[in-house]
Motif scaffolding. Sequence first.
Motif, PDB file in Angstrom:
ATOM      1  N   UNK A 195       0.848  -1.190   0.000  1.00  0.00           N
ATOM      2  CA  UNK A 195       0.000   0.000   0.000  1.00  0.00           C
ATOM      3  C   UNK A 195       0.880   1.235   0.000  1.00  0.00           C
ATOM      4  N   UNK A 196       0.645   2.146  -0.925  1.00  0.00           N
ATOM      5  CA  UNK A 196       1.485   3.342  -1.003  1.00  0.00           C
ATOM      6  C   UNK A 196       0.789   4.610  -0.572  1.00  0.00           C
ATOM      7  N   UNK A 197      -0.569   4.617  -0.596  1.00  0.00           N
ATOM      8  CA  UNK A 197      -1.330   5.825  -0.288  1.00  0.00           C
ATOM      9  C   UNK A 197      -2.452   5.472   0.674  1.00  0.00           C
ATOM     10  N   UNK A 198      -2.642   6.304   1.694  1.00  0.00           N
ATOM     11  CA  UNK A 198      -3.756   6.145   2.629  1.00  0.00           C
ATOM     12  C   UNK A 198      -4.480   7.477   2.757  1.00  0.00           C
ATOM     13  N   UNK A 199      -5.804   7.436   2.773  1.00  0.00           N
ATOM     14  CA  UNK A 199      -6.611   8.637   2.956  1.00  0.00           C
ATOM     15  C   UNK A 199      -6.890   8.822   4.441  1.00  0.00           C
ATOM     16  N   UNK A 200      -6.782  10.067   4.892  1.00  0.00           N
ATOM     17  CA  UNK A 200      -6.975  10.396   6.298  1.00  0.00           C
ATOM     18  C   UNK A 200      -7.937  11.572   6.383  1.00  0.00           C
ATOM     19  N   UNK A 201      -8.884  11.495   7.296  1.00  0.00           N
ATOM     20  CA  UNK A 201      -9.890  12.547   7.436  1.00  0.00           C
ATOM     21  C   UNK A 201      -9.243  13.916   7.650  1.00  0.00           C
ATOM     22  N   UNK A 202      -9.869  14.930   7.048  1.00  0.00           N
ATOM     23  CA  UNK A 202      -9.383  16.304   7.166  1.00  0.00           C
ATOM     24  C   UNK A 202     -10.566  17.234   7.473  1.00  0.00           C
ATOM     25  N   UNK A 203     -10.649  17.745   8.716  1.00  0.00           N
ATOM     26  CA  UNK A 203      -9.692  17.581   9.811  1.00  0.00           C
ATOM     27  C   UNK A 203      -9.766  16.181  10.406  1.00  0.00           C
ATOM     28  N   UNK A 204      -8.691  15.835  11.060  1.00  0.00           N
ATOM     29  CA  UNK A 204      -8.622  14.525  11.691  1.00  0.00           C
ATOM     30  C   UNK A 204      -7.442  14.457  12.631  1.00  0.00           C
ATOM     31  N   UNK A 205      -7.345  13.365  13.342  1.00  0.00           N
ATOM     32  CA  UNK A 205      -6.289  13.219  14.339  1.00  0.00           C
ATOM     33  C   UNK A 205      -4.925  13.162  13.661  1.00  0.00           C
ATOM     34  N   UNK A 206      -4.003  13.964  14.165  1.00  0.00           N
ATOM     35  CA  UNK A 206      -2.654  13.983  13.569  1.00  0.00           C
ATOM     36  C   UNK A 206      -1.942  12.651  13.742  1.00  0.00           C
ATOM     37  N   UNK A 207      -2.415  11.808  14.672  1.00  0.00           N
ATOM     38  CA  UNK A 207      -1.808  10.499  14.874  1.00  0.00           C
ATOM     39  C   UNK A 207      -1.780   9.702  13.581  1.00  0.00           C
ATOM     40  N   UNK A 208      -2.869   9.753  12.817  1.00  0.00           N
ATOM     41  CA  UNK A 208      -2.939   8.958  11.601  1.00  0.00           C
ATOM     42  C   UNK A 208      -1.974   9.480  10.546  1.00  0.00           C
ATOM     43  N   UNK A 209      -1.933  10.787  10.391  1.00  0.00           N
ATOM     44  CA  UNK A 209      -0.983  11.340   9.418  1.00  0.00           C
ATOM     45  C   UNK A 209       0.444  10.935   9.762  1.00  0.00           C
ATOM     46  N   UNK A 210       0.789  11.054  11.044  1.00  0.00           N
ATOM     47  CA  UNK A 210       2.148  10.729  11.469  1.00  0.00           C
ATOM     48  C   UNK A 210       2.450   9.246  11.284  1.00  0.00           C
ATOM     49  N   UNK A 211       1.500   8.381  11.657  1.00  0.00           N
ATOM     50  CA  UNK A 211       1.732   6.940  11.546  1.00  0.00           C
ATOM     51  C   UNK A 211       1.877   6.524  10.093  1.00  0.00           C
ATOM     52  N   UNK A 212       1.037   7.069   9.228  1.00  0.00           N
ATOM     53  CA  UNK A 212       1.091   6.740   7.810  1.00  0.00           C
ATOM     54  C   UNK A 212       2.429   7.178   7.215  1.00  0.00           C
ATOM     55  N   UNK A 213       2.858   8.366   7.561  1.00  0.00           N
ATOM     56  CA  UNK A 213       4.112   8.878   7.002  1.00  0.00           C
ATOM     57  C   UNK A 213       5.318   8.141   7.560  1.00  0.00           C
ATOM     58  N   UNK A 214       5.290   7.802   8.845  1.00  0.00           N
ATOM     59  CA  UNK A 214       6.409   7.044   9.426  1.00  0.00           C
ATOM     60  C   UNK A 214       6.564   5.690   8.751  1.00  0.00           C
ATOM     61  N   UNK A 215       5.442   5.115   8.320  1.00  0.00           N
ATOM     62  CA  UNK A 215       5.491   3.817   7.660  1.00  0.00           C
ATOM     63  C   UNK A 215       5.944   3.923   6.210  1.00  0.00           C
ATOM     64  N   UNK A 216       6.131   5.150   5.724  1.00  0.00           N
ATOM     65  CA  UNK A 216       6.575   5.338   4.350  1.00  0.00           C
ATOM     66  C   UNK A 216       5.453   5.503   3.356  1.00  0.00           C
ATOM     67  N   UNK A 217       4.208   5.650   3.832  1.00  0.00           N
ATOM     68  CA  UNK A 217       3.068   5.849   2.947  1.00  0.00           C
ATOM     69  C   UNK A 217       2.816   7.338   2.744  1.00  0.00           C
TER      70      UNK A 217
END
Length: 471
Positions: A195-217
Amino acid sequence: MPKDWSGSRLDLHLDIDATGGRRSGLEAALRAAVREGRLTAGTRLPSTRGLARELGLSRGTVSAAFGQLAEEGYLSTRPGSGTTVADVPPRAAHPVRPREPAPTAPRHDLRAGLPDISAFPTRAWLAATRRVLTRARPEVFGAGDPQGRIELRTALADHLGRTRGVVTTPDRVVITSGHYQSVGLLGGVLAANGTGVAAVEDPGHHLYREAVRRAGLTALPLPVDGRGARVDALPRDAGAVFLTPSHHYPTGVPLHPVRRQAVCAWARATGGLIVEDDYDGEFRYDRQPVGAVQGVAPDHVVYCGTASKTLGPALRLAWMALPPHLVGPVVRAKREADLYTETLGQLVLADLIATHAYDRHIRAARLRYRGRRELLLDRVAAIGGLTAHGVPAGLHALVTLPPDGPAEHRLLTDCARHGLALRGLSELHHDPEGRPQGLLIGFAAPSDRAYPQALDVLCGVLTRSVPGQHT
């Protein structure tokens, strides 16, 4: 030439602490003298008889101490040559850094997502702990299962099915050390599966953005409106979407039924994964809680839950109900992360669920939090220009600010100056430029006694900041 302590009458101070025994005290004193360079390599020590006489100790005590230090490599003993200090590099003296002071707890804590930990069910937890320890077999205290204790997985499968409509079995549940770990494990597994791309709610919890980016997505924003996430705007290349469908964080709206059906249809058609964060789904105040999306598409949804909002974040207990194909990869990731989650806490929570003490605690909390939310909305309504959002649910309310001010950051600064902690809306936008500003006001964290005073402080700040608009 070796330096001779015994013959040179070298004045060496040995601070012998006999609290743990004279031998241990002598060993520690000599060891410290060598490490600190006060006894240098090659220095000849007095005979055991002479040192015993000098220190007022028995010869046997000194002989035993010399033998121990020789085995550790601090001393060298040779027949006929006595005992000398071995070549041990002195320990470099490092300045001790002053310990940073612990952060001061705010006088009034209205941060979103925190429960009232003063209401933790201590008696029920103690009773469950006694029951668990009384019947515990020895293996309970050994290494644990990376997937989690079967007792808790069984209890959760039943509880989640009964209260949240989750369709799962114990073999599809994984226990983690908190929701942050759940999201991190998922991010890594998604990336490993391509998986290379994940959609995250906007606005939404920054936890998801950070976790997705840390995983390289790549994390792409998914807009949210009054009906929840705009699933019609899902990026075509998204392989996963992170949602809070029962009570969107932070706006507080549930995902509309049509959109729930649409996102499940998207997952079935594309093979995409829905990650459902049911962070406070137990707390609905005007009706029965909306069931989990996972119950509609269990093979396409990862359901995430936690005890942090119902009991307390210190427990570090969370869980995921997974589609079958993800159980193995997530368990392997969990094993590599920290082997397994602490066992006794799992067994105690399983007991609380099985005896329905957990249900009773949630019902009592629901009654308290409903009253607190109503009081908050009444106080905010008395101040013109502010708009409260969301259905009667959860542990927080979003209040947006009028377009002409006051500025969110100034309000937060003023609140902090008065000892009040809460969060702003701007940090939850992917790009806050030009987006609405507001405050996320948690109504659960203070105790029953402290909550009215916290509201007084908050409303005082708001009233002064919105001049001429309060009624």
